[in-house]
Each structure stands twice: as C-alpha cells, then as structure tokens.
Design a protein around this motif. Sequence first.
Motif, short mmCIF file in Angstrom:
data_model
loop_
_atom_site.label_atom_id
_atom_site.label_comp_id
_atom_site.label_asym_id
_atom_site.label_seq_id
_atom_site.Cartn_x
_atom_site.Cartn_y
_atom_site.Cartn_z
N LEU A 80 -5.23 -4.37 2.39
CA LEU A 80 -3.79 -4.47 2.15
C LEU A 80 -3.50 -4.51 0.66
CD1 LEU A 80 -0.88 -4.89 3.19
CD2 LEU A 80 -1.37 -7.35 3.23
N ALA A 81 -4.32 -5.26 -0.09
CA ALA A 81 -4.09 -5.44 -1.52
C ALA A 81 -4.38 -4.17 -2.31
CB ALA A 81 -4.93 -6.59 -2.04
N LEU A 82 -5.53 -3.55 -2.04
CA LEU A 82 -5.99 -2.44 -2.87
C LEU A 82 -6.01 -1.10 -2.16
CD1 LEU A 82 -8.99 -4.18 -4.69
CD2 LEU A 82 -6.61 -4.01 -5.42
N ALA A 226 0.43 -11.97 -4.28
CA ALA A 226 1.64 -12.63 -4.77
C ALA A 226 1.91 -12.30 -6.23
CB ALA A 226 1.53 -14.15 -4.58
N MET A 227 0.86 -12.17 -7.03
CA MET A 227 1.02 -11.93 -8.47
C MET A 227 1.19 -10.45 -8.81
SD MET A 227 -1.76 -14.60 -10.13
CE MET A 227 -1.43 -13.95 -11.79
N PHE A 228 0.43 -9.59 -8.13
CA PHE A 228 0.38 -8.19 -8.56
C PHE A 228 0.88 -7.20 -7.51
CE2 PHE A 228 -3.17 -10.56 -10.50
CZ PHE A 228 -2.78 -10.49 -11.84
N GLY A 229 1.23 -7.68 -6.31
CA GLY A 229 1.67 -6.77 -5.27
C GLY A 229 0.52 -6.10 -4.57
N THR A 230 0.79 -5.01 -3.88
CA THR A 230 -0.24 -4.28 -3.15
C THR A 230 -0.36 -2.86 -3.70
OG1 THR A 230 1.28 -3.39 -1.48
CG2 THR A 230 0.34 -5.58 -1.07
N ASN A 231 -1.43 -2.19 -3.31
CA ASN A 231 -1.65 -0.82 -3.76
C ASN A 231 -0.52 0.10 -3.33
OD1 ASN A 231 -3.58 1.28 -4.86
ND2 ASN A 231 -3.32 2.04 -2.78
N ARG A 232 0.03 -0.19 -2.14
CA ARG A 232 1.11 0.65 -1.64
C ARG A 232 2.35 0.54 -2.52
NH1 ARG A 232 2.95 0.72 4.74
NH2 ARG A 232 4.20 2.64 4.65
N THR A 234 2.26 -0.73 -5.87
CA THR A 234 1.96 -0.60 -7.29
C THR A 234 1.15 0.65 -7.63
OG1 THR A 234 1.92 -3.02 -7.40
CG2 THR A 234 1.02 -1.83 -9.29
N GLY A 235 0.26 1.06 -6.71
CA GLY A 235 -0.60 2.21 -6.98
C GLY A 235 -1.59 1.93 -8.08
N PHE A 236 -2.50 0.97 -7.83
CA PHE A 236 -3.45 0.56 -8.86
C PHE A 236 -4.37 1.71 -9.26
CE2 PHE A 236 -2.76 -3.44 -6.39
CZ PHE A 236 -2.09 -4.13 -7.39
N SER A 237 -4.69 1.76 -10.53
CA SER A 237 -5.63 2.75 -11.04
C SER A 237 -6.47 2.10 -12.13
CB SER A 237 -4.89 3.97 -11.61
OG SER A 237 -4.13 3.59 -12.76
N PRO A 238 -7.69 2.61 -12.39
CA PRO A 238 -8.55 1.98 -13.40
C PRO A 238 -7.90 1.87 -14.77
CG PRO A 238 -9.81 3.52 -12.07
CD PRO A 238 -8.37 3.69 -11.68
N GLY A 239 -7.12 2.90 -15.15
CA GLY A 239 -6.50 2.88 -16.47
C GLY A 239 -5.42 1.83 -16.62
N GLY A 412 -4.56 -1.09 5.06
CA GLY A 412 -3.54 -1.32 4.06
C GLY A 412 -2.20 -0.74 4.46
N ARG A 413 -1.92 -0.74 5.77
CA ARG A 413 -0.65 -0.24 6.31
C ARG A 413 -0.44 1.24 6.04
NH1 ARG A 413 3.52 -5.14 4.55
NH2 ARG A 413 2.55 -6.78 5.80
N SER A 414 -1.50 1.99 5.96
CA SER A 414 -1.41 3.43 5.75
C SER A 414 -1.98 4.14 6.96
CB SER A 414 -2.18 3.83 4.49
OG SER A 414 -2.36 5.23 4.44
N ASP A 415 -1.17 4.99 7.58
CA ASP A 415 -1.64 5.73 8.75
C ASP A 415 -2.81 6.65 8.40
OD1 ASP A 415 0.35 4.51 10.17
OD2 ASP A 415 1.74 6.20 10.09
#
Length: 597
Positions: A80-82, A226-232, A234-239, A412-415
């Motif tokens: 869910l997070a990432l 809670a602090m950073f949201g989820t990947n869905r 925010t769309g985390f990336s290494p950069g 992560g809630r993605s079909d």
Amino acid sequence: MTELSTGALPILDPVYPRRRTLRHTDVRVEAGPQPQHDDGQEMADSGDGTGNMARSSAIMAAGTMTSRLLGLMRTALLALALGNTGLITDIFSIANVLPNFIYLMVAGGLFNAVLVPQVIKAIHLPDRGSDFISRIMTLTLVVLAPLTLLVTLAAPLILQTVTQLDANQLPLATIFAYWLFPQIFFYGLYAVMGQVLNAHGRFGAYMWAPALNNVVAIAGLLVFIAMFGTNRDTGFSPGEWSSQATVVLAGSTTLGIVLQALILIWPLRKLRLGLRPQFGLRGVGLGTTARVAKWTILTMLVGNGAYLVYTSVASKASSLRNDLMAQDPPQNIAGHFTLETASMLYIIPHSVIALSLATVLFNRMSHSFTDKDLDGVRESISTGLRTIGVATVFCSAVLVVLAGPISVFFSGRSDVDAAIQAQVLVLLAVSAPFFSSTFVMNRAFYANEDGRTPFIMQAILSVVGVSMAVAAGLLPAQFIVMGLAVAYSLGNVAATIVSHIFLKRELGDYGAGHIADVHLRLVAAALVSAAVGGGALWLFGGYNTDGFAWQNYFTAVVVVVVCGTLMGLVYLALLKALHVNELKDFLKPLLRRVGRA
C-alpha cells in the motif's frame, strides 16, 4: 524479512547430523515392543512431561501463526505504501532480504549445526551450562560484530555483485543497505539466545519474538504512510526519495529485528545462569562437532548461495521497469517484491501444516532408525506423504483459483498490480505439494543423521536451479519474474524426483506407488473442487478486474471465504467418495484436540 528462512527455493532445510548412514541393505535387528504413537501427536507427546510439552507446542504454534498473520499484514501495508510493482519497493525488498541470507550463508550453519548441539549437552553439566553458554554468547558478539561491520561497509560492492540494479538505482539501494545490514548481528544474537532458551524448555519467547518484530515494522509503515502518503498518491521514485523516508522505513525495519533479539534477554536472565563475558573455547568439543556438521554447513551455503542468484535475476526485471513505464502506453511488470510476496503466500500451507506433521514424522523415523526398523521408517514416510498431501493439494488448488482476490491485499489498491501478483502466485502455487513432499522425504536422511546425502542433492538442485534462473534472465523484462516463478516450480518438482531417487537407494521401496495412487485421487478431487470454485469466482466477477471480487479488501474477503468454503466442501465430499482414508489420519489430531478442549 520477518523471520529466518530459506526462501521459496527447494533448499533442503538442514538438521544437525550425528551418526553414520544406515543403508537398506543392512541387516535389520529385531527390537522388542515399541511404544505406540498416535498419528498427529507432537514429538513431545511421548514420555514424561506430556502436558508441559503439549502446552509448549501450543505456544509455539500460536506464536508462529500470529507472526505469519502479522507478516501478511506487514507485506500488505508495504504494498500500500510503496506499491507492489514500484521501483522503490523492489530496491527496498532486495536490500532487506540480503541481511537474512548473508547471515545464513556465513554464520547460520555454524550456529545451528555446531553450537546448538553443544548447548544442549552443556545444560546437563553441574553448572547448567553457565560457563559454556557464557563462552558461546561471547563468541557470538566477538564474531558477529566485526563481521556485520565489514559486510555493512562492503554494501556497495555486495549490491553490485549480487544485483543487476543500474547506476541510478544502486545509490538508494546502498543507503537502504547501510540501515538494514546491521540486522545480521541481531539475527545471530536472536538465534543463539533463542536456542539457549529452547534447550532449557522455554519455547514461547523465541517463537513470539518475531511477532514483536512485525508489530514494530507495521507501526513504522503506518507512520510512513501518515508522513509521506502512498505510492498511489505520491509516485515515489529514487530521485525524489528523501532521507527522512529512509529513516522511517528502513529504520523501523531494523528496529524490529533489534527488538526481536533484545526481548530475549529478559527470559534468558530468568534462567539465572549467571552469564558473563568469557573468552576461550578450547576443550569444549566444538572442533569435533564442526567436523561432523560440515555437510550441514555446506548445504546451507550452497542452497542460500543459489537463492542469491535468483535475487540477482529478479533485480534485473526491477531495474528495467523504468524503461517500460516510459513507453506509451506504460507497461508495468513484476519485480523482486512481487516474487517475494508470492513466495511468502504459497509456502504458508507448508509452514502451518507440513512443518508440524513433519516434526512428528521426524521423531518416529529417528526412533525407527535407532532400532534398525527400516519397515517403520518406510511406513512413516509413506503415511506422512499421503497425509500431508490431503492438505497441500487442496491448498494449492485454492491458491490457484483464488489468486486474484488474494492478491488484492498485496497490490497497493492497484488492479494491474493485483493481476500481476496473481499471475506469479499461480505459477508458484501449482508446485506447493512438491515443496512439502521434498521436505518430508528429506526428514528421513536427517532422522538417520546423514548430512552428506542432502548436501549432494542440494548441489544437484542448485545447479539445476541456477541454470533455470540464468535462462529466465535472458527473457524479455516483462517475463523475467514469471520465468523465475516457473523455475521455482520446476525446481520443486525436480527436488521431489531427486529425493525419491536417493531415498529409494537408501531405503528400497517405501511405497511410492501407493503414494502416487493417493495423490492422483487427491488431484482429481482438487480439480473438481477448483472447477466449482472457479465457477463461483466467475459469478463474483473474478475474471474481470472491474468485477466484485476486485473492488476492495472487503469484497476480496467475501469472495475468498465463500469460494474457499465451497471448494472445501466439494473436496471433502469427493475424498469420501474416492475412499481417501488419509483424510481421517489428517483430521485425527484436530479432532482429538477439539475433544480435549
């Protein structure tokens, strides 16, 4: 990782060997009347102290089950997070799995095969093993501390060697490793303290400590979300990854491992052994034990080394994901985390069912080998394989049919992620019965205290497994992890075949024909059950990602419960109709416990 393991590869779980191998050509010595053991009883149910050991077994089982449930929750939260197929997820997953396997390769065999038997002997000394255990604990600290420091400092080189991440991904993986590799020290500390407690009959703390680890990791993931949201969102990336995110995610993960080890100090102190720093091990018998246990250590080294090759190939898929996501339309693919999650799911039936029954079989086979009762050994193997198959074949069918709704929890809630996860799970789940069968068959070698034969088999299987992993790495990026899943399954089948060949050479005919006949009936019942479950899943829209089964966690639970129950009822009815008497043997321990309750 939540606990020490050997992954999903067919690694032949080593057990400490102690004496020569007994061939089926040896003359059988008739023994006197043997104690009777009811099917399904715990190893400790015979002899004095039955009640205490039964309670210990219950505590251990409860701890294991709780830890695994929390582990599933932890994995779902991480997805869910990432995201299940996010690049950050894979980089973190790779960095987090390495400390476990580095520990198992360089120190796990030594501690499990060499030190533990000596601890068990030492507790019968007048000082209850105080001096010896003090020396062992000191050795653990002295060896593991510099080893962990060295491995942590070498993290960049290790990651470059065992992964195929590119230059843009390695820096973040290295940062994660700096936070995660210190776990090696605490894995060793946990293992040694836990085995000291087990040797003194204090099983509960050792089995419940991983649950604490998972609770801490879950708390860390909740704080992260809670602090950073989820990947869905925010769309985390290494950069764009921040140092604060690293501290929360990797820091909480390592903190869980630290507390998993340190929590054992309290029950260890309650033993009142008077432990203190004590150097020197000359004359305590470690050299002799190490020579005997060398095959066990080599087996762990070879098996876990092969697993690192699979990790390397899976990391290649992860590193190529960015290129595919940049296409129009973007194409998402399975990576290392997807493979790890599917592996965790498909071995749950083995962990919950096969392990407990194999413990009983190991005890019986050990007694039979001691009495040179090879007929008893053969009967134990045959009965065990047929009985365990009742559960593992059905569970395999359930995982295959319901892979979609099950994967909803780890997507992560993605079909799209759920569909990818389900595909990998199906490819692994079909071989689940072979995984458990191999484990049971190899109990015979360890019950006879033969470590050499499992090493030879492991070497053969590792060559086959590594060859298939390398072949999978040559596939297009979107098929690499699928190829690794197929390699896992083919490896499980190969492991069963190799185990059968060596076991037949060792024992002669152990009833393989009868075992195959029963399994054919089990598979027939499971196929009909799967057809019924598949039909029910279709009614719930399970073959369309817009259907009810894919909507959310609640609908997925409803579908799994309804379809799983229907499959179970059909399966039981067919087993009765097909005269599968092993069903009674499988249910007997459960019914006995219910009756006692």
